[in-house]
Design a protein around this motif. Structure first.
Motif, PDB file in Angstrom:
ATOM      1  N   ALA A 123     -14.848  -0.170  -3.358  1.00  0.00           N
ATOM      2  CA  ALA A 123     -15.020   0.156  -1.934  1.00  0.00           C
ATOM      3  C   ALA A 123     -13.925   1.098  -1.437  1.00  0.00           C
ATOM      4  O   ALA A 123     -13.225   0.808  -0.487  1.00  0.00           O
ATOM      5  N   ASP A 124     -13.754   2.214  -2.113  1.00  0.00           N
ATOM      6  CA  ASP A 124     -12.790   3.257  -1.740  1.00  0.00           C
ATOM      7  C   ASP A 124     -11.334   2.808  -1.837  1.00  0.00           C
ATOM      8  O   ASP A 124     -10.451   3.427  -1.262  1.00  0.00           O
ATOM      9  N   VAL A 125     -11.068   1.726  -2.532  1.00  0.00           N
ATOM     10  CA  VAL A 125      -9.699   1.267  -2.774  1.00  0.00           C
ATOM     11  C   VAL A 125      -9.450   1.379  -4.270  1.00  0.00           C
ATOM     12  O   VAL A 125     -10.244   0.912  -5.069  1.00  0.00           O
ATOM     13  N   VAL A 126      -8.357   2.038  -4.654  1.00  0.00           N
ATOM     14  CA  VAL A 126      -8.028   2.203  -6.063  1.00  0.00           C
ATOM     15  C   VAL A 126      -6.884   1.258  -6.407  1.00  0.00           C
ATOM     16  O   VAL A 126      -5.854   1.251  -5.742  1.00  0.00           O
ATOM     17  N   VAL A 127      -7.118   0.443  -7.431  1.00  0.00           N
ATOM     18  CA  VAL A 127      -6.101  -0.492  -7.906  1.00  0.00           C
ATOM     19  C   VAL A 127      -5.710  -0.053  -9.303  1.00  0.00           C
ATOM     20  O   VAL A 127      -6.569   0.108 -10.170  1.00  0.00           O
ATOM     21  N   LYS A 128      -4.424   0.162  -9.513  1.00  0.00           N
ATOM     22  CA  LYS A 128      -3.928   0.565 -10.825  1.00  0.00           C
ATOM     23  C   LYS A 128      -3.216  -0.622 -11.451  1.00  0.00           C
ATOM     24  O   LYS A 128      -2.282  -1.172 -10.859  1.00  0.00           O
ATOM     25  N   ILE A 129      -3.669  -1.006 -12.626  1.00  0.00           N
ATOM     26  CA  ILE A 129      -3.125  -2.172 -13.313  1.00  0.00           C
ATOM     27  C   ILE A 129      -2.360  -1.702 -14.533  1.00  0.00           C
ATOM     28  O   ILE A 129      -2.908  -1.022 -15.402  1.00  0.00           O
ATOM     29  N   GLY A 130      -1.092  -2.056 -14.580  1.00  0.00           N
ATOM     30  CA  GLY A 130      -0.245  -1.654 -15.691  1.00  0.00           C
ATOM     31  C   GLY A 130      -0.426  -2.540 -16.910  1.00  0.00           C
ATOM     32  O   GLY A 130      -1.010  -3.620 -16.839  1.00  0.00           O
TER      33      GLY A 130
END
Length: 135
Positions: free
Chosen positions: A109-116
């Motif tokens: 929903a237009d939110v970008v989550v970056k997971i390391g």
């Protein structure tokens, strides 16, 4: 002394006005919440709401009207590494620096989550659930 049970609740079938039914079904197709969440809020069984949705789809198909597609799985995009990129072996050097780039990127929903790399799975699951809840 006799034993008896007391049942509470509706106790009878509810008769939903067609306008209310249509409103609930439309709300379930909006995509802001899960179908189960919409059903829960209206004190419905999720299976009842799915039945109403299926009936609406059937009516629309008979009339030649197409409803929006139900979102399913999204495609995974795998970016190929350039041919000149170094090939990593199974052994790791202690001095080796980890990449600053995330291992996974989720767009919800237009939110970008970056997971390391090495992120805790519990934290990842909690973040995804929180994003789902805000939809």
């Amino acid at each position: 002394m006799q034993r008896f049970e007391v049942f509470t609740g509706a106790g009878r079938r509810r008769d939903w006005p067609s306008e209310v039914k249509a409103s609930i079904v439309a709300e379930s197709f909006a995509g802001r919440e899960t179908v189960c969440a919409v059903a829960r809020r209206h004190a419905l069984s999720p299976s009842q709401l799915f039945t109403w949705r299926r009936a609406l789809r059937k009516q629309c198909e008979e009339r030649g009207v197409t409803l929006p597609a139900v979102p399913g799985f999204v495609p995974a995009v795998v970016e190929a590494q350039p041919a000149d990129a170094p090939v990593q072996t199974g052994k790791h050097s202690k001095k080796r620096r980890r990449s600053k780039e995330p291992a996974i990127e989720l767009e919800i929903a237009d939110v970008v989550v970056k997971i390391g790399r090495g992120a805790d799975t519990g934290v990842i699951a909690a973040v995804i659930e929180a994003l789902k809840a805000t939809r």
